[in-house]
Design a protein around this motif. Sequence first.
Motif, PDB file in Angstrom:
ATOM      1  N   UNK A   3       0.629  -6.526  -8.871  1.00 49.74           N
ATOM      2  CA  UNK A   3       1.895  -6.505  -9.616  1.00 49.74           C
ATOM      3  C   UNK A   3       2.359  -5.057  -9.732  1.00 49.74           C
ATOM      4  N   UNK A   4       3.151  -4.628  -8.767  1.00 55.32           N
ATOM      5  CA  UNK A   4       3.584  -3.236  -8.728  1.00 55.32           C
ATOM      6  C   UNK A   4       4.497  -2.886  -9.898  1.00 55.32           C
TER       7      UNK A   4
ATOM      8  N   UNK B 289       0.833  -1.203   0.000  1.00 60.85           N
ATOM      9  CA  UNK B 289       0.000   0.000   0.000  1.00 60.85           C
ATOM     10  C   UNK B 289       0.866   1.251   0.000  1.00 60.85           C
ATOM     11  N   UNK B 290       1.994   1.169   0.673  1.00 58.90           N
ATOM     12  CA  UNK B 290       2.893   2.324   0.685  1.00 58.90           C
ATOM     13  C   UNK B 290       3.364   2.669  -0.735  1.00 58.90           C
ATOM     14  N   UNK B 291       3.711   1.660  -1.515  1.00 58.44           N
ATOM     15  CA  UNK B 291       4.128   1.912  -2.898  1.00 58.44           C
ATOM     16  C   UNK B 291       2.968   2.396  -3.754  1.00 58.44           C
ATOM     17  N   UNK B 292       1.783   1.859  -3.511  1.00 59.34           N
ATOM     18  CA  UNK B 292       0.607   2.318  -4.253  1.00 59.34           C
ATOM     19  C   UNK B 292       0.288   3.775  -3.931  1.00 59.34           C
ATOM     20  N   UNK B 293       0.449   4.158  -2.685  1.00 58.15           N
ATOM     21  CA  UNK B 293       0.188   5.549  -2.305  1.00 58.15           C
ATOM     22  C   UNK B 293       1.241   6.490  -2.887  1.00 58.15           C
ATOM     23  N   UNK B 294       2.464   6.027  -3.013  1.00 55.40           N
ATOM     24  CA  UNK B 294       3.477   6.854  -3.677  1.00 55.40           C
ATOM     25  C   UNK B 294       3.092   7.064  -5.143  1.00 55.40           C
ATOM     26  N   UNK B 295       2.634   6.000  -5.799  1.00 54.31           N
ATOM     27  CA  UNK B 295       2.165   6.116  -7.178  1.00 54.31           C
ATOM     28  C   UNK B 295       0.994   7.108  -7.254  1.00 54.31           C
TER      29      UNK B 295
ATOM     30  N   UNK C  25       5.251   0.258 -14.900  1.00 57.61           N
ATOM     31  CA  UNK C  25       5.605   0.290 -16.316  1.00 57.61           C
ATOM     32  C   UNK C  25       4.543   1.005 -17.135  1.00 57.61           C
ATOM     33  N   UNK C  26       3.290   0.858 -16.756  1.00 50.87           N
ATOM     34  CA  UNK C  26       2.212   1.523 -17.482  1.00 50.87           C
ATOM     35  C   UNK C  26       2.075   2.984 -17.094  1.00 50.87           C
ATOM     36  N   UNK C  27       2.427   3.298 -15.863  1.00 54.91           N
ATOM     37  CA  UNK C  27       2.294   4.677 -15.386  1.00 54.91           C
ATOM     38  C   UNK C  27       3.422   5.564 -15.905  1.00 54.91           C
ATOM     39  N   UNK C  28       4.616   5.002 -16.030  1.00 55.83           N
ATOM     40  CA  UNK C  28       5.779   5.786 -16.453  1.00 55.83           C
ATOM     41  C   UNK C  28       5.559   6.613 -17.705  1.00 55.83           C
ATOM     42  N   UNK C  29       5.072   6.017 -18.796  1.00 59.28           N
ATOM     43  CA  UNK C  29       4.864   6.810 -20.015  1.00 59.28           C
ATOM     44  C   UNK C  29       3.857   7.947 -19.847  1.00 59.28           C
TER      45      UNK C  29
ATOM     46  N   UNK D 218      -6.839  -0.596  -6.331  1.00 62.56           N
ATOM     47  CA  UNK D 218      -5.837  -1.551  -5.855  1.00 62.56           C
ATOM     48  C   UNK D 218      -5.486  -1.288  -4.394  1.00 62.56           C
ATOM     49  N   UNK D 219      -5.344  -0.017  -4.037  1.00 66.82           N
ATOM     50  CA  UNK D 219      -4.938   0.333  -2.671  1.00 66.82           C
ATOM     51  C   UNK D 219      -6.006   0.001  -1.634  1.00 66.82           C
ATOM     52  N   UNK D 220      -7.249  -0.152  -2.090  1.00 61.58           N
ATOM     53  CA  UNK D 220      -8.358  -0.416  -1.175  1.00 61.58           C
ATOM     54  C   UNK D 220      -8.717  -1.898  -1.089  1.00 61.58           C
TER      55      UNK D 220
END
Length: 270
Positions: A149-150, A96-102, A155-159, A137-139
């Motif tokens: 799959x972080x 969740x921490x990584x999802x919240x950073x995203x 990879x999809x968010x980067x572009x 996903x975070x919920x």
Amino acid sequence: MTADCSRCFALCCSALGFERSSDFGHDKPAGQACQNLAADFSCTIHAELRVRGYRGCTVFDCFGAGQQVAQQTFGGRSWTEYPEVRPAMFSAFPVVRQLHEVLWYLDEAHRLADATPAVTADTRAALAALLAETVELSQRDPAGLAVVDLGELRQRIGPALGAVSAGVRAGADGVRLPRRLVPGADLLGADLAGRDLRGADLRGAYLIAADLAGADLRGVDLLGADLRDAGLHGADLSSALFLTPMQLAAAAGNARTRLPARLTAPAHWT
């Protein structure tokens, strides 16, 4: 995406591990409570963390994942009162921490896209979809979080983030930038004091101990840039892109450092 430690169960001090170093005063395996953690989940040396060798603790930010996991995912059940939730809670927190950073990045990108005509409608739609997906996903419950799959998500968010960055930075056309100012650049200890760096793409750049005092960093993409011990005294980061609280906490600055509206100066800045 703001941490509220009062609503968390000290998950950063228990679920995560760290090794003794210049940033941490002792070894702590993941899943083991820190030796400085009190029974009420407070830190017994909070006011002295930096002088006691725990600078890493003052830099870390969970982007609000702690209270999300504690109060939403596990319904307010602490891992001390309900030991049976401990393994699942400690596994869920880093996800969740990584999802919240995203989400921190996506939220900023969404707002920037709406204010930047150069960003296409397709990019705006992609951002909106990614934002909704990441919130969902975070919920998820612990079982659902375990299969996120972080890497694929990033990879999809980067572009999409890159497209927004390019659109915003296009407004700085005409600024002559040194050739070495590129994504991932090795700028350790670089003297960039007072330079006009508007519109530079410094994603993932190593700016450790770089001198950026008085530099104009408006519109600079700092996604993932390493700002440890970078000097930001008097620098203008008021419209820097994808800057996080952790990056600021790792750097040095002062009251003359200009920051984006949603960020505040760390307590240790002079």
